[in-house]
Scaffold this motif. Structure first.
Motif: not given
Length: 222
Positions: A134-162
């Motif tokens: 369950h500790g490994l599953a927690h790390f995996g869940a964190g990776a899912v959340a963190f990559t999504a947050l990073i991508a959302a920030c970058l996607v929004a930054g690009r769209r705002f830039g346009r």
């Protein structure tokens, strides 16, 4: 009568959309406040040595578990609302999907509890300790959340830039890169105190971005 009911439905949907977006705006302040209060008051916890996730252990572990799940569900609800609200940075598909993925990762982070670590909770041996399934599953869940947050920030930054909105563009890209750098530093350093503090600050920065970005969507839904 039927016409009156039909006319009321769009208003009801708009009301639910605003309620869901408001929940998303409040998710970050709630999560940070609850985590900070626990970190400052629970015996043996040290932000320089322990990630917030380990607060899910011990007699009061249910508080942080509930914090993860509640904040995650609020983000998922906001993502649903974003599908009906025009947002210049998040768009109608990619942004809502990423915010929803972030929320789902948080929910799973609460379901799968991180392992006790380096003296916390009280009585836990010093050092990294053993990693359970369950500790490994927690790390995996964190990776899912963190990559999504990073991508959302970058996607929004690009769209705002346009759109020529340079302030919002820089804010999104800067937050995404800061979070990514802090996360990689934490992994690469093996939990060095400076990296632990840096990542904690990145988490606060990420939540701030989510709240401010959803606040803009909420204004658009008025």
């Amino acid at each position: 009568m039927d016409e009156a009911i039909s006319a009321a439905r769009p208003v009801d949907r708009a009301g639910w959309g605003r309620a869901l977006l408001t929940g998303g705006v409040l998710a970050g302040p709630m999560w940070v406040t609850v985590a900070l209060a626990q970190g400052l008051t629970r015996d043996g916890f040290d932000f320089r040595r322990h990630p917030v996730s380990v607060l899910s252990n011990g007699d009061l572990g249910w508080v942080q578990i509930a914090n993860f799940i509640a904040a995650g569900l609020l983000c998922v609800g906001a993502a649903v609302a974003l599908r009906r609200v025009r947002h210049p940075g998040l768009g109608a598909r990619t942004g809502p999907w990423l915010i929803g993925q972030y929320g789902a990762g948080l929910v799973l982070s609460g379901v799968f509890v991180a392992d006790p670590l380096d003296g916390f909770p009280a009585g836990t041996p010093a050092g990294p300790g053993e990693v359970s399934w369950h500790g490994l599953a927690h790390f995996g869940a964190g990776a899912v959340a963190f990559t999504a947050l990073i991508a959302a920030c970058l996607v929004a930054g690009r769209r705002f830039g346009r759109r020529g909105e340079r302030g919002w563009a820089a804010y999104g890209v800067g937050t995404g890169l800061f979070f990514a750098a802090a996360w990689l530093a934490l992994i690469g350093s093996g939990g060095h105190p400076a990296a632990m503090i840096g990542f904690a600050l990145a988490v606060v920065a990420g939540w701030t971005w989510v709240s401010l970005t959803l606040s803009r969507a909420l204004r658009g839904a008025a």
